[in-house]
Design a protein around this motif. Structure first.
Motif, mmCIF file in Angstrom:
data_model
loop_
_atom_site.group_PDB
_atom_site.id
_atom_site.type_symbol
_atom_site.label_atom_id
_atom_site.label_comp_id
_atom_site.label_asym_id
_atom_site.label_seq_id
_atom_site.Cartn_x
_atom_site.Cartn_y
_atom_site.Cartn_z
ATOM 1 N N GLU A 197 56.857 72.897 -1.031
ATOM 2 C CA GLU A 197 57.013 74.180 -1.725
ATOM 3 C C GLU A 197 58.486 74.592 -1.798
ATOM 4 O O GLU A 197 58.994 74.965 -2.869
ATOM 5 N N ALA A 198 59.182 74.517 -0.684
ATOM 6 C CA ALA A 198 60.600 74.878 -0.664
ATOM 7 C C ALA A 198 61.415 73.903 -1.511
ATOM 8 O O ALA A 198 62.327 74.316 -2.233
ATOM 9 N N ASP A 221 58.960 69.931 3.263
ATOM 10 C CA ASP A 221 58.325 71.153 2.772
ATOM 11 C C ASP A 221 58.283 71.126 1.236
ATOM 12 O O ASP A 221 59.240 71.539 0.581
ATOM 13 N N ASP A 274 62.899 83.352 -0.016
ATOM 14 C CA ASP A 274 62.291 82.380 0.896
ATOM 15 C C ASP A 274 63.396 81.910 1.844
ATOM 16 O O ASP A 274 64.372 81.283 1.414
ATOM 17 N N ALA A 333 60.408 72.290 -4.140
ATOM 18 C CA ALA A 333 60.159 72.602 -5.547
ATOM 19 C C ALA A 333 60.999 73.795 -6.002
ATOM 20 O O ALA A 333 61.528 73.798 -7.120
ATOM 21 N N LYS A 334 61.161 74.780 -5.137
ATOM 22 C CA LYS A 334 61.981 75.947 -5.475
ATOM 23 C C LYS A 334 63.444 75.548 -5.652
ATOM 24 O O LYS A 334 64.122 76.021 -6.562
#
Length: 112
Positions: free
Chosen positions: A40-41, A38, A81, A43-44
């Motif tokens: 996006e996750a 994932d 998230d 990157a967070k």
């Protein structure tokens, strides 16, 4: 990995095997593998780690309390998230297990 003495090597390998059987380790591995797929996750989480690194390595003239507050706010935002929150919780649980083992080792051999 070679440590002095076959008995100690066997004990360390046994400890590693036992750690891998814990729920904390299995959950950490599951969450880590989920995050890897994932972007996006991931990157967070990388953003959160970069902020944490920045605080830990801040020069003396930086107001650490002010920086800590910003990181806390960002942490709350990122952990909204559930993917990030689940990973961070699993990582924290495994780190605590690992710290407990290290603490017990240090206490058991009278190492300060």
């Amino acid at each position: 990995m070679k440590i002095i003495g076959n008995n100690l090597d066997a004990a360390v390998n046994n400890l590693i095997d036992e750690m891998k059987q814990t729920e904390a380790y299995r959950q950490y591995q599951y969450q880590k593998n989920s995050i890897l797929t994932d972007p996006e996750a991931r990157a967070k989480i990388e953003e959160l780690r970069a902020l944490n690194f920045k605080i830990q390595n801040a020069p003396d003239n930086v107001d650490i309390l002010d920086e800590s507050e910003r990181v806390e706010e960002k942490l709350e935002e990122l952990c909204e998230d559930s993917r990030v929150n689940d990973f961070m919780q699993a990582e924290l649980d495994f780190c605590r297990l690992f710290q407990d083992i290290l603490s017990q080792l240090a206490q058991g051999i009278d190492f300060e």
